[in-house]
Design an enzyme around this catalytic site. Structure first.
Site, short mmCIF file in Angstrom:
data_model
loop_
_atom_site.label_atom_id
_atom_site.label_comp_id
_atom_site.label_asym_id
_atom_site.label_seq_id
_atom_site.Cartn_x
_atom_site.Cartn_y
_atom_site.Cartn_z
N SER A 26 -25.97 -10.23 -10.39
CA SER A 26 -27.37 -9.90 -10.64
C SER A 26 -27.89 -9.11 -9.46
O SER A 26 -27.86 -9.58 -8.32
CB SER A 26 -28.19 -11.18 -10.83
OG SER A 26 -29.55 -10.87 -11.05
N ILE A 27 -28.35 -7.90 -9.72
CA ILE A 27 -28.75 -6.97 -8.66
C ILE A 27 -30.25 -6.71 -8.73
O ILE A 27 -30.79 -6.41 -9.80
CB ILE A 27 -27.98 -5.64 -8.79
CG1 ILE A 27 -26.47 -5.92 -8.60
CG2 ILE A 27 -28.47 -4.61 -7.78
CD1 ILE A 27 -25.59 -4.72 -8.88
N LYS A 176 -28.13 -15.96 -25.49
CA LYS A 176 -27.39 -15.16 -24.51
C LYS A 176 -28.29 -14.06 -23.96
O LYS A 176 -28.65 -13.13 -24.69
CB LYS A 176 -26.14 -14.52 -25.13
CG LYS A 176 -25.24 -13.84 -24.07
CD LYS A 176 -24.24 -12.89 -24.68
CE LYS A 176 -24.81 -11.50 -24.87
NZ LYS A 176 -25.15 -10.80 -23.58
N SER A 178 -29.19 -10.73 -21.52
CA SER A 178 -28.44 -9.56 -21.08
C SER A 178 -27.76 -9.84 -19.75
O SER A 178 -28.31 -10.53 -18.90
CB SER A 178 -29.38 -8.36 -20.93
OG SER A 178 -28.76 -7.32 -20.20
N GLU A 179 -26.58 -9.27 -19.56
CA GLU A 179 -25.89 -9.44 -18.28
C GLU A 179 -26.63 -8.78 -17.13
O GLU A 179 -26.40 -9.10 -15.96
CB GLU A 179 -24.45 -8.90 -18.36
CG GLU A 179 -24.33 -7.42 -18.65
CD GLU A 179 -24.22 -7.11 -20.13
OE1 GLU A 179 -23.55 -6.12 -20.47
OE2 GLU A 179 -24.84 -7.83 -20.95
N SER A 229 -30.08 -2.36 -28.89
CA SER A 229 -29.98 -0.97 -29.34
C SER A 229 -29.49 -0.90 -30.79
O SER A 229 -28.94 -1.87 -31.33
CB SER A 229 -29.01 -0.20 -28.45
OG SER A 229 -27.69 -0.69 -28.62
N VAL A 230 -29.66 0.25 -31.40
CA VAL A 230 -29.20 0.45 -32.77
C VAL A 230 -27.68 0.31 -32.88
O VAL A 230 -27.19 -0.37 -33.78
CB VAL A 230 -29.68 1.81 -33.31
CG1 VAL A 230 -29.06 2.09 -34.68
CG2 VAL A 230 -31.21 1.83 -33.42
N GLU A 250 -34.46 -6.57 -33.88
CA GLU A 250 -35.50 -5.71 -33.32
C GLU A 250 -34.76 -4.71 -32.45
O GLU A 250 -34.26 -5.04 -31.38
CB GLU A 250 -36.50 -6.55 -32.51
CG GLU A 250 -37.77 -5.81 -32.19
CD GLU A 250 -37.67 -5.09 -30.86
OE1 GLU A 250 -37.45 -3.86 -30.89
OE2 GLU A 250 -37.80 -5.74 -29.83
N CYS A 284 -39.12 -0.95 -26.16
CA CYS A 284 -38.58 -0.41 -27.41
C CYS A 284 -39.66 0.24 -28.28
O CYS A 284 -39.38 1.19 -29.01
CB CYS A 284 -37.88 -1.51 -28.19
SG CYS A 284 -38.91 -2.98 -28.42
N LYS A 454 -36.58 1.05 -41.20
CA LYS A 454 -35.52 2.06 -41.07
C LYS A 454 -34.46 1.57 -40.08
O LYS A 454 -34.04 0.41 -40.15
CB LYS A 454 -36.14 3.42 -40.69
CG LYS A 454 -37.07 3.95 -41.78
CD LYS A 454 -38.06 5.00 -41.33
CE LYS A 454 -37.49 6.33 -41.00
NZ LYS A 454 -38.54 7.35 -40.79
N GLU A 461 -40.75 -10.70 -35.45
CA GLU A 461 -40.99 -11.65 -34.38
C GLU A 461 -42.47 -12.04 -34.43
O GLU A 461 -43.31 -11.26 -34.88
CB GLU A 461 -40.69 -11.02 -33.01
CG GLU A 461 -39.32 -10.37 -32.88
CD GLU A 461 -38.27 -11.28 -32.29
OE1 GLU A 461 -38.45 -12.51 -32.35
OE2 GLU A 461 -37.28 -10.77 -31.77
#
Length: 487
Positions: A26-27, A176, A178-179, A229-230, A250, A284, A454, A461
């Site tokens: 983690s940065i 989970k 994000s890393e 992401s898509v 989402e 987003c 789309k 949510e």
């Protein structure tokens, strides 16, 4: 290390470590400092988390919605009591300014716990259907074990936005993060236990792209909720479909923000800046295609440049800082590549486009950037950049701008600024998006549904609508007389 957690994962009410997993560093984006070192979940960790969730869920589902809601409301109280601590952790995790996280991140998560905890008794109900002598009724029942997969732009908020409706509906969750932002969700899990949530109902596992399939493909998982992401959404959807699992997504956007020539100029510029520079552009729903009617284009751009150049960039822990770094070097480099593409394709750089002078060289900073004279076919007008890059396009009339605004594969959000509310309602009715704003932008209180159409995803949510995605309808027919059979 300044933000090292007790262990990488939180399973069955306690921290759990397994050093056999891939190292996740983690940065802190502002300095490049490694603030925590964790391990991605191994298959054994994933199995442990899902087993805990499966074991705990039936007893939880048997509790009344009021009892479940009471625990979530207590979690909201604890989050508000510790808002400063949680906000500082969110700033370390993401690089977003403390000025922003202290009003928009843990507080939004707390709002979610409070809202769903409060509405559960009334919202989790069914219908009575009279059928002459017989009757039927419906009831909403939980799905079981739910998986939440979070993004790195709002880690604590997303952990709560997915956890709150899932839990109050009687489900359990394995989340989970994000890393890139692994820390906040662990604190949320701690707080839920402190608030009285039974062990095993909210579990956190760390991981990267290899971890998601372990969760999504698990036979004991009933539901997957993804923010991402898509391309990631397509992979998750395909995997979930193989198991006929419930899914909500989402995903990304390239949303239009339309400014008509009768709009209040300062408000429209403020909305455009919120829709492009908040969270360093990593939102987003951002309105990154800003369509400005030609009559006011020059005055809009001149004032926009003044206000953009006045944005305070600096140390995210300084409460005067208004814009922090990107979440990672990789994301900053991606944004810079889009800026170069914009220049090469003929867009005019109004301001920004480089690295600020007054920041750490090791930080992942980028100036808020405005392009003008952007055309629909340019790459920066078609693809999601996910950084502080605003594209200003001009238009002549309403019919033209609506057609151009809809000419995208995305459909997450849209905005309209005009003094003519009749026109505003007419335009939003024609725009192809799931979440729209009139004379404001990017406000997402938990009381209203949020989601897209789309390629920007499906499901919602927040609001009572979200509970429909964490329950299924059970129909019961009650016969009140003898059974008549033809044989």
């Amino acid at each position: 290390m300044r933000a090292q957690p007790k262990a990488s994962h939180f399973i069955d009410g306690e921290y759990v470590e397994d050093a056999a997993g891939t190292v996740i560093e983690s940065i802190y984006p502002a300095t490049g400092e490694v603030i925590a070192r964790l391990y991605a979940a191994t298959p054994a960790i994933v199995e442990k988390a899902i087993a805990a969730a499966k074991r705990a869920q039936p007893e939880w589902a048997a509790m009344s919605p009021t009892a479940r809601g009471r625990i979530l409301k207590r979690a909201a109280e604890i989050m508000r009591e510790r808002n400063r601590e949680l906000s500082e952790l969110e700033t370390l995790d993401t690089g977003k300014p403390i000025q922003e996280t202290i009003v928009a991140d843990p507080t939004s998560g707390a709002d979610s716990f409070e809202f769903f905890g409060g509405i559960a008794p009334a919202a989790l109900n069914g219908d009575y259907i009279p059928l002459g002598g017989d009757f039927a009724y419906t009831k909403r029942v939980p799905l079981g074990v739910c998986v939440g997969i979070g993004a790195w732009n709002y880690p604590q908020q997303i952990a709560c936005w997915k956890g709150a409706p899932a839990l109050v509906a009687g489900n359990s969750m394995v989340f989970k993060p994000s890393e890139n932002t692994p820390l906040g969700a662990l604190k949320i899990a701690e707080i839920l236990i402190e608030a009285g949530l039974p062990k095993g109902l909210y579990n956190v596992v760390q991981g990267d792209r290899s971890t998601g399939p372990l969760l999504v493909n698990h036979p004991d998982v009933a539901k997957v909720s993804l923010t991402g992401s898509v391309p990631t959404g397509r992979k998750v959807y395909e995997a979930a479909a193989a198991g006929l699992r419930h899914v909500t997504m989402e995903l990304g956007g390239k949303s239009p923000l339309i400014v008509f020539d009768d709009a209040d100029l300062e408000s429209a510029i403020g909305g455009a800046m919120l829709g492009n520079f908040y969270s360093t552009g990593q939102v987003c729903s951002n309105g990154t295609r800003v369509f400005v009617q030609k009559k006011i284009k020059q005055s809009f751009l001149a004032r926009l440049k003044e206000r953009t150049d006045a944005i305070v960039i600096g140390d995210p822990m300084d409460e005067a800082t208004q814009l922090g770094p990107m979440v990672s070097t990789a994301q900053r480099d991606k944004v810079f590549s889009y800026i170069e593409k914009g220049k090469s394709e003929g867009a005019r750089l109004v301001t920004g486009g480089g690295i600020p002078n007054n920041v750490s060289a090791e930080g992942t900073y980028i100036q808020p950037t405005v392009f003008a004279d952007v055309t629909d076919e340019m790459t920066i007008a078609r693809e999601e950049i996910f950084g502080p890059v605003m594209c200003v396009l001009d238009f002549d009339d309403e019919a033209e701008v609506v057609a151009r605004a809809n000419a995208t594969e995305f459909g997450l959000s849209a905005g309209v600024f005009t003094a003519d509310l009749t026109r505003a309602h007419r335009v939003v009715d024609r725009l192809e998006a799931g979440t729209l704003w009139i004379n404001t932008y990017n406000l997402c209180p938990v009381e209203i549904p949020f989601g897209g159409s789309k390629q920007s995803g499906f499901g919602r949510e927040n609001s009572a609508e979200a509970l429909k995605h964490y329950t299924e309808l059970k129909t019961v027919y009650v016969g009140m007389g003898p059974v008549e059979a033809p044989y």
